[in-house]
Scaffold this active site. Structure first.
Site, mmCIF file in Angstrom:
data_model
loop_
_atom_site.group_PDB
_atom_site.id
_atom_site.type_symbol
_atom_site.label_atom_id
_atom_site.label_comp_id
_atom_site.label_asym_id
_atom_site.label_seq_id
_atom_site.Cartn_x
_atom_site.Cartn_y
_atom_site.Cartn_z
ATOM 1 N N LYS A 164 0.833 -1.221 0.000
ATOM 2 C CA LYS A 164 0.000 0.000 0.000
ATOM 3 C C LYS A 164 0.861 1.261 0.000
ATOM 4 O O LYS A 164 0.601 2.199 -0.726
ATOM 5 C CB LYS A 164 -0.875 0.084 1.263
ATOM 6 C CG LYS A 164 -1.869 -1.017 1.461
ATOM 7 C CD LYS A 164 -2.812 -0.701 2.632
ATOM 8 C CE LYS A 164 -2.139 -0.529 3.980
ATOM 9 N NZ LYS A 164 -1.582 -1.748 4.564
ATOM 10 N N ARG A 217 -8.408 1.699 10.587
ATOM 11 C CA ARG A 217 -7.978 0.321 10.794
ATOM 12 C C ARG A 217 -8.974 -0.489 11.590
ATOM 13 O O ARG A 217 -8.737 -1.658 11.868
ATOM 14 C CB ARG A 217 -6.657 0.331 11.533
ATOM 15 C CG ARG A 217 -5.485 -0.029 10.596
ATOM 16 C CD ARG A 217 -4.325 -0.180 11.409
ATOM 17 N NE ARG A 217 -3.182 -0.868 11.024
ATOM 18 C CZ ARG A 217 -2.150 -0.351 10.371
ATOM 19 N NH1 ARG A 217 -2.210 0.841 9.876
ATOM 20 N NH2 ARG A 217 -1.073 -1.051 10.226
ATOM 21 N N ARG A 232 0.587 -8.915 14.088
ATOM 22 C CA ARG A 232 -0.024 -7.858 13.269
ATOM 23 C C ARG A 232 -1.077 -8.436 12.333
ATOM 24 O O ARG A 232 -2.106 -7.816 12.096
ATOM 25 C CB ARG A 232 1.053 -7.116 12.478
ATOM 26 C CG ARG A 232 1.903 -6.253 13.386
ATOM 27 C CD ARG A 232 3.120 -5.735 12.669
ATOM 28 N NE ARG A 232 2.794 -4.767 11.645
ATOM 29 C CZ ARG A 232 3.541 -4.519 10.582
ATOM 30 N NH1 ARG A 232 4.653 -5.190 10.394
ATOM 31 N NH2 ARG A 232 3.187 -3.609 9.724
ATOM 32 N N ARG A 245 12.327 -3.276 10.252
ATOM 33 C CA ARG A 245 11.458 -2.634 11.237
ATOM 34 C C ARG A 245 11.239 -3.577 12.400
ATOM 35 O O ARG A 245 11.059 -4.773 12.188
ATOM 36 C CB ARG A 245 10.108 -2.321 10.583
ATOM 37 C CG ARG A 245 9.983 -0.904 10.106
ATOM 38 C CD ARG A 245 8.766 -0.717 9.240
ATOM 39 N NE ARG A 245 7.505 -1.051 9.899
ATOM 40 C CZ ARG A 245 6.318 -0.809 9.350
ATOM 41 N NH1 ARG A 245 6.233 -0.253 8.177
ATOM 42 N NH2 ARG A 245 5.214 -1.147 9.992
ATOM 43 N N ARG A 265 11.356 -6.758 3.774
ATOM 44 C CA ARG A 265 11.227 -5.298 3.796
ATOM 45 C C ARG A 265 12.332 -4.681 4.641
ATOM 46 O O ARG A 265 12.702 -5.201 5.688
ATOM 47 C CB ARG A 265 9.858 -4.939 4.386
ATOM 48 C CG ARG A 265 9.615 -3.450 4.466
ATOM 49 C CD ARG A 265 8.151 -3.137 4.447
ATOM 50 N NE ARG A 265 7.526 -3.318 5.750
ATOM 51 C CZ ARG A 265 6.244 -3.009 5.980
ATOM 52 N NH1 ARG A 265 5.494 -2.547 5.014
ATOM 53 N NH2 ARG A 265 5.733 -3.210 7.161
HETATM 54 P P1 AMP Z 1 1.877 0.514 9.334
HETATM 55 O O1 AMP Z 1 3.123 1.247 8.972
HETATM 56 O O2 AMP Z 1 0.643 1.096 8.679
HETATM 57 O O3 AMP Z 1 1.973 -0.969 9.168
HETATM 58 O O4 AMP Z 1 1.653 0.781 10.910
HETATM 59 C C1 AMP Z 1 2.602 0.388 11.867
HETATM 60 C C2 AMP Z 1 1.981 0.395 13.261
HETATM 61 O O5 AMP Z 1 1.516 1.725 13.577
HETATM 62 C C3 AMP Z 1 0.760 -0.481 13.422
HETATM 63 O O6 AMP Z 1 1.102 -1.844 13.674
HETATM 64 C C4 AMP Z 1 0.091 0.170 14.627
HETATM 65 O O7 AMP Z 1 0.769 -0.135 15.835
HETATM 66 C C5 AMP Z 1 0.310 1.654 14.344
HETATM 67 N N1 AMP Z 1 -0.779 2.216 13.531
HETATM 68 C C6 AMP Z 1 -0.695 2.714 12.259
HETATM 69 N N2 AMP Z 1 -1.893 3.153 11.840
HETATM 70 C C7 AMP Z 1 -2.768 2.933 12.852
HETATM 71 C C8 AMP Z 1 -4.169 3.143 13.023
HETATM 72 N N3 AMP Z 1 -4.932 3.666 12.065
HETATM 73 N N4 AMP Z 1 -4.721 2.786 14.213
HETATM 74 C C9 AMP Z 1 -3.979 2.256 15.202
HETATM 75 N N5 AMP Z 1 -2.661 2.012 15.108
HETATM 76 C C10 AMP Z 1 -2.058 2.347 13.941
#
Ligand code: AMP
Length: 220
Positions: A13, A88, A171, A160, A127
């Site tokens: 994404k 989310r 996750r 990461r 990644r």
């Molecule tokens: P991502 O980079 O989108 O995979 O996000 C990494 C982490 O950030 C996630 O595993 C959550 O801990 C937090 N996070 C990102 N977006 C959200 C969201 N909309 N709601 C809650 N936690 C979020």
């Protein structure tokens, strides 16, 4: 045009969102990037969410939504936005819908990236992220020019913390439970478009452009 990208972690994404945002002049709002940057800068917010993120859990809705609202109110968002990683869960989606309604705005497209679980695990373990500017790489599909070094800023590339295998599993569990109900939610609102996320980066990009160039698309 206002867009939401929906899909599991590692589906690609973020890579697509950057290109699409540039192509259509949209503000790219990636909640994961905003939160990671707060953690890296060791701000009060960063200290609050660091632990939650490293476990692979969701940050509380009110924390994330206040960040999103702050961005949506900015002048740069008035021409259109692309939300990547938000909403989310259903309560974030409801909060977003209410907020946009109040501002007389709407979401034009919700794109759901479909991908198999094996492919997600394969991609996430490959990644890498720049520890300095946060640019994304993939050792299989988007390797850096020089091993371990960021093409843009020369920073060190790292895995990461939440891409470690045991955290990936958590996750994905959180994604299944919290985020997949959004597929039905946005389908019921008539906004959902599906795209096959297993393909090549360029093919997916072309598929997205087709979605956004639909004749029935109305600029707000
Ligand atoms: P991502 O980079 O989108 O995979 O996000 C990494 C982490 O950030 C996630 O595993 C959550 O801990 C937090 N996070 C990102 N977006 C959200 C969201 N909309 N709601 C809650 N936690 C979020």
């Amino acid at each position: 045009m206002n867009i939401v990208f929906l899909g599991p972690p590692g589906v690609g994404k973020g890579t697509q969102a950057k290109r699409i945002a540039q192509e259509y002049n949209l503000d790219h709002i990636a909640t994961g990037d905003i939160l990671r940057s707060a953690v890296n800068k060791d701000t009060a917010l960063g200290r609050k969410v660091k632990e939650i993120m490293s476990r692979g859990d969701l940050v509380p809705d009110e924390v994330v939504f206040s960040l999103v609202k702050e961005r949506l109110a900015k002048a740069s968002c008035q021409k259109g936005f692309l939300l990547d990683g938000f909403p989310r869960n259903i309560s974030q989606a409801v909060a977003l819908g209410d907020y946009l309604k109040e501002k007389k705005k709407k979401i034009d497209h919700v794109v759901y990236f479909e991908v198999t679980e094996e492919e997600i695990i394969r991609r996430l373990s490959a990644r890498r992220i720049c520890s300095s500017c946060q640019a994304n790489y993939n050792l299989i599909t988007q390797p850096p020019k020089e091993e371990g070094i960021c093409n843009f800023c020369g920073g060190k590339l790292i895995l990461r913390r939440d891409d470690y295998p045991e955290i990936i599993r958590e996750r994905l569990r959180v994604y299944q439970k919290e985020t997949t109900p959004l597929v039905e939610y946005y389908q019921a609102e008539g906004l959902l478009k599906k795209i096959n996320g297993n393909g090549k980066i360029e093919e997916i990009y072309q598929g997205l452009k087709e979605i956004f160039s639909e004749k029935n698309y109305v600029r707000n």
